[in-house]
Design a protein around this motif. Structure first.
Motif, short mmCIF file in Angstrom:
data_model
loop_
_atom_site.label_atom_id
_atom_site.label_comp_id
_atom_site.label_asym_id
_atom_site.label_seq_id
_atom_site.Cartn_x
_atom_site.Cartn_y
_atom_site.Cartn_z
N GLU A 1 0.83 -1.21 0.00
CA GLU A 1 0.00 0.00 0.00
C GLU A 1 0.86 1.25 0.00
O GLU A 1 0.58 2.22 -0.70
CB GLU A 1 -0.95 0.02 1.22
CG GLU A 1 -1.98 -1.09 1.22
CD GLU A 1 -2.97 -0.96 0.08
OE1 GLU A 1 -3.39 0.17 -0.25
OE2 GLU A 1 -3.34 -2.00 -0.47
N VAL A 2 1.93 1.24 0.78
CA VAL A 2 2.84 2.38 0.86
C VAL A 2 3.52 2.59 -0.50
O VAL A 2 3.57 3.71 -1.01
CB VAL A 2 3.89 2.18 1.98
CG1 VAL A 2 4.97 3.26 1.92
CG2 VAL A 2 3.21 2.18 3.34
N LYS A 3 4.00 1.52 -1.10
CA LYS A 3 4.66 1.62 -2.40
C LYS A 3 3.69 2.12 -3.47
O LYS A 3 4.05 2.96 -4.30
CB LYS A 3 5.24 0.27 -2.82
CG LYS A 3 6.50 -0.11 -2.06
CD LYS A 3 7.05 -1.44 -2.53
CE LYS A 3 8.29 -1.80 -1.73
NZ LYS A 3 8.82 -3.11 -2.12
N ARG A 4 2.48 1.60 -3.44
CA ARG A 4 1.48 2.01 -4.43
C ARG A 4 1.16 3.50 -4.28
O ARG A 4 1.10 4.24 -5.26
CB ARG A 4 0.21 1.18 -4.27
CG ARG A 4 -0.87 1.54 -5.27
CD ARG A 4 -2.07 0.62 -5.13
NE ARG A 4 -3.11 1.05 -6.06
CZ ARG A 4 -4.39 1.03 -5.78
NH1 ARG A 4 -4.82 0.58 -4.63
NH2 ARG A 4 -5.28 1.45 -6.67
N TYR A 5 0.95 3.94 -3.04
CA TYR A 5 0.63 5.35 -2.79
C TYR A 5 1.77 6.25 -3.26
O TYR A 5 1.54 7.24 -3.95
CB TYR A 5 0.35 5.58 -1.31
CG TYR A 5 0.04 7.01 -0.97
CD1 TYR A 5 -1.21 7.55 -1.26
CD2 TYR A 5 0.98 7.84 -0.37
CE1 TYR A 5 -1.50 8.88 -0.96
CE2 TYR A 5 0.70 9.16 -0.07
CZ TYR A 5 -0.54 9.67 -0.36
OH TYR A 5 -0.82 10.98 -0.07
N LYS A 6 2.98 5.90 -2.89
CA LYS A 6 4.13 6.74 -3.27
C LYS A 6 4.32 6.76 -4.78
O LYS A 6 4.64 7.81 -5.35
CB LYS A 6 5.39 6.26 -2.55
CG LYS A 6 5.37 6.59 -1.06
CD LYS A 6 6.63 6.18 -0.36
CE LYS A 6 6.55 6.59 1.12
NZ LYS A 6 7.78 6.25 1.85
#
Length: 134
Positions: free
Chosen positions: A111-116
């Motif tokens: 989720e963090v990678k996708r958001y960034k």
């Protein structure tokens, strides 16, 4: 035989029915053409304000660039998913044990990678970057 000047009688409700049909088709077409995003206005404003703090510069220019970035983000992800991703990213910045409870969850990494990645793509597409932070 003389030509008849009488027109066939039309249904008196036909013009109204045609107008209603055209209206419904127009509404359907407008809904189909509308961008599919469900970001509430207050969250749009908060995103733009946060973006402007992160990218200082001319208010007019940064308002437009940050609004552009949000529009790109909103066009790429549903609001519910945006809330989940942004909450995780923001919670990870909390220091100490409370932030560690979020940082130490491996299932949050995608989720963090996708958001960034989404945010980086939106910012690059709207010309937000290191050159703005003068």
């Amino acid at each position: 035989m003389p030509a008849s000047n009488t027109m066939p009688k039309l249904n008196p409700f036909l013009p109204s029915a045609l107008a209603l049909g055209a209206l419904l088709l127009g509404v359907g077409a407008a809904n189909a053409a509308a961008p599919v995003n469900d970001f509430p206005t207050v969250d749009r404003v908060l995103y733009v304000q946060e973006c402007m703090r992160a990218h200082p510069g001319s208010n007019f220019e940064m308002t437009n660039k940050c609004s552009c970035a949000l529009d790109a983000l909103a066009g790429s992800v549903k609001y519910k998913d945006y809330v989940t991703m942004s909450t995780i990213v923001k919670a990870m910045s909390i220091g100490g044990e409370r932030g560690g409870a979020i940082r130490d969850v491996p299932s949050y990494e995608p989720e963090v990678k996708r958001y960034k990645a989404l945010q980086t793509k939106a910012e690059q597409g709207c010309f937000l970057g290191a050159a703005d932070a003068k």
